[in-house]
Design a protein around this motif. Structure first.
Motif: not given
Length: 257
Positions: A231-234, A238-239
């Motif tokens: 989740i943190e990687r995504i 994406k940001r």
């Protein structure tokens, strides 16, 4: 008399609009769109305009862009609430001016509300502020939409609660104040604080999604502690790519099948 419609457009997928919403769209003379001075505003408004193009002939309506400054963030809860209220007043004044100057008597105006007008959104209060202070005079109607947490549940193929259980809808800011024992089925909207990390050692499950209903949609589910790195990687990726992220997630006690 002039009339303003608040139409919920969910996460922006044109196919998620209700039949009622589509019928109302066809009767709108003027669409009011807030232009905020931030990077993600143009992409979000592009999605709004894609909805109009999907259902309407471009010569059948007018678009009025309303300039509004970016809302100030940060601070404790009291400071945050005041900043939101001040920002809504600015939006109310801009909308009232737009209605007064661009909507003729007997015409229908519209705001396309990201998400659902009655859930975690301030446009109903903005409209009431205008009317209560006599900034403009019009009738209004709310057309509900499909909210992100409904799409979240559908994509994960789950119900939001089991028999006899509660559903708790909250924000990342409020989630900070909760303990693991308080969580049964907790839906969290727009968590800019990564608050789920508070429960990284818990036995909770997470059902997470971002850009739900759109072409960029991503969903993940499983044990929170196991899903956290991905989740943190995504979110970071994406940001960096888009400059903004829209996410919703459900925290739930361990399922007992």
């Amino acid at each position: 008399m002039k009339k303003l419609y608040l139409i919920g457009i969910g996460s922006g997928n044109p196919k998620h609009l209700t039949v009622e919403a589509v019928e109302v769209l066809k009767a709108i003379d003027v669409f009011f769109i807030f232009e905020k001075d931030r990077e993600n505003s143009s992409e979000i408004n592009k999605i709004r305009k894609e909805i109009l193009n999907y259902y309407l002939n471009e010569n059948s309506y007018r678009v009025v862009n309303l300039k509004v400054s970016k809302r100030k963030k940060g601070g404790d809860l009291q400071s945050y609430v005041q900043k939101v209220l001040n920002w809504r007043i600015k939006k109310a004044e801009a909308l009232a001016e737009g209605i007064n100057n661009h909507l003729r008597d007997g015409e229908n105006g519209c705001l396309l509300i990201w998400g659902e007008p009655s859930i975690y959104d301030g446009h109903i209060e903005i409209v009431r502020y205008i009317l209560n202070r006599g900034l403009s005079n019009f009738d209004y109607e709310i057309i509900p939409g499909i909210s992100s947490f409904q799409v979240l549940a559908a994509k994960h193929k789950i119900s939001l609660s089991s028999v006899g259980e509660n559903i708790h809808l909250t924000t990342g800011r409020r989630l900070r104040q909760m303990d693991e024992k308080d969580i049964e089925n907790t839906l969290v909207l727009l968590d800019n604080y990564h608050t789920y990390k508070k429960f990284s050692t818990s036995n909770l499950n997470i059902y997470w999604g971002c850009y739900l209903g759109l072409s960029d949609e991503i969903i993940l589910s499983g044990k929170l502690r196991e899903c956290l790195p991905e989740i943190e990687r995504i979110r970071k990726k994406k940001r960096e790519e888009k400059g903004w992220i829209m996410e919703t997630y459900l925290l739930r006690k361990e399922d007992e099948d």
